[in-house]
Design an enzyme around this catalytic site. Structure first.
Site, PDB file in Angstrom:
ATOM      1  CB  SER A   1      -0.924   0.229   1.089  1.00 23.68           C
ATOM      2  OG  SER A   1      -1.480   1.327   1.488  1.00 23.68           O
TER       3      SER A   1
ATOM      4  CE1 TYR B   1      -4.783  -1.425   4.986  1.00 20.31           C
ATOM      5  CE2 TYR B   1      -3.483   0.440   4.618  1.00 20.31           C
ATOM      6  CZ  TYR B   1      -4.267  -0.651   4.224  1.00 20.31           C
ATOM      7  OH  TYR B   1      -4.179  -0.965   2.895  1.00 20.31           O
TER       8      TYR B   1
END
Length: 252
Positions: free
Chosen positions: A144, A157
């Site tokens: 990501s 995250y």
């Protein structure tokens, strides 16, 4: 199976980036193993691939459980006879939660999916690729842009996505002796159900709420196909693909 045919596995293949990539890989000539917790969405992806003339097989597995992952990859090895590519895509979002309000169970759940799940699937694929003849293959991890820069209040995250980069580099190093390449694709704002909230506005680094640009998910799928289609003598170690207008480059 044809000796010239290539075989790929995609985790989280029931929706979003996983589904789009599975379809793109099938269109590129790969036979695709579809992996996910729920069989119904996988069967929908399989049907979509079948209507376009591709080959796909669905395997239900929970990536957070070692036994479930091992069982699925054993079935894949039995069905295909080998595995050339793993797109290690399964993961979960974790909305903005201030650090002082983080619950340990929430942290553990994010880590189990986004980090342990990536490890378990990579390990299973690595074992197949090391043992098969011809030896080798390619593992592509879905990182990501949060592997480079966090959003506010996303410690779990962000931590897991930074850790995926460590997994990618470790496999790229350890896999050299066995012709196993490892790559990472860092994706910013692909248009899926998980990013619909971007249209309404998401928290920015300066405390504002602002909508963000998104890009068609097929651009991500095509990028993965490019990485997957390279000969094993070449590797895209890391690729960032993002909506051009999203606020990633620059100061918040």
């Amino acid at each position: 199976m044809s000796a010239s045919k290539k075989f790929a596995a995609v985790t989280g293949a029931g929706s979003g980036i996983g589904r789009a990539t599975a379809v793109a890989l099938a269109n590129a000539g790969f036979a695709v193993a579809l992996i996910g917790r729920r069989i119904e969405p996988l069967l929908e992806t399989k049907e979509l691939i079948g209507t376009e003339g591709g080959e796909a097989h669905a395997f239900s597995a929970d990536v957070t459980h070692a036994e479930s992952v091992e069982h699925a990859f054993a079935q894949i090895a039995q069905t295909f006879g080998r595995l050339d590519v793993l797109f290690n895509n399964a993961g979960r979002n974790a909305g903005a939660v201030p650090l002082e309000d983080y619950e340990v169970d929430f942290w553990n759940d994010v880590v189990a999916t986004n980090l342990t799940g990536v490890f378990l699937c990579a390990r299973a694929a690595y074992r197949i690729m090391k043992a098969q003849s011809p030896q080798g293959g390619r593992i592509i991890n879905n990182g990501s842009i949060s592997a480079h820069s966090p959003r506010p209040h996303t410690i779990a995250y962000s931590a897991t996505k930074h850790a995926v980069t460590g997994i990618t580099k470790s496999i790229a190093l350890d896999g050299r002796a066995f012709n196993i390449a490892c790559s990472q694709i860092d994706i910013g704002n692909a248009a899926t159900s998980l990013t619909e909230r971007m249209n309404k506005g998401v928290l920015q680094a300066d405390g504002r709420l602002a909508s963000e640009a998104r890009m068609d998910v097929t651009h991500v799928a095509n990028a993965v196909v490019h990485m997957a289609s390279l000969p094993l003598e070449a590797n895209v170690l890391n690729m960032t693909i993002m909506a051009s207008a999203m606020p990633f480059v620059g100061r918040g």
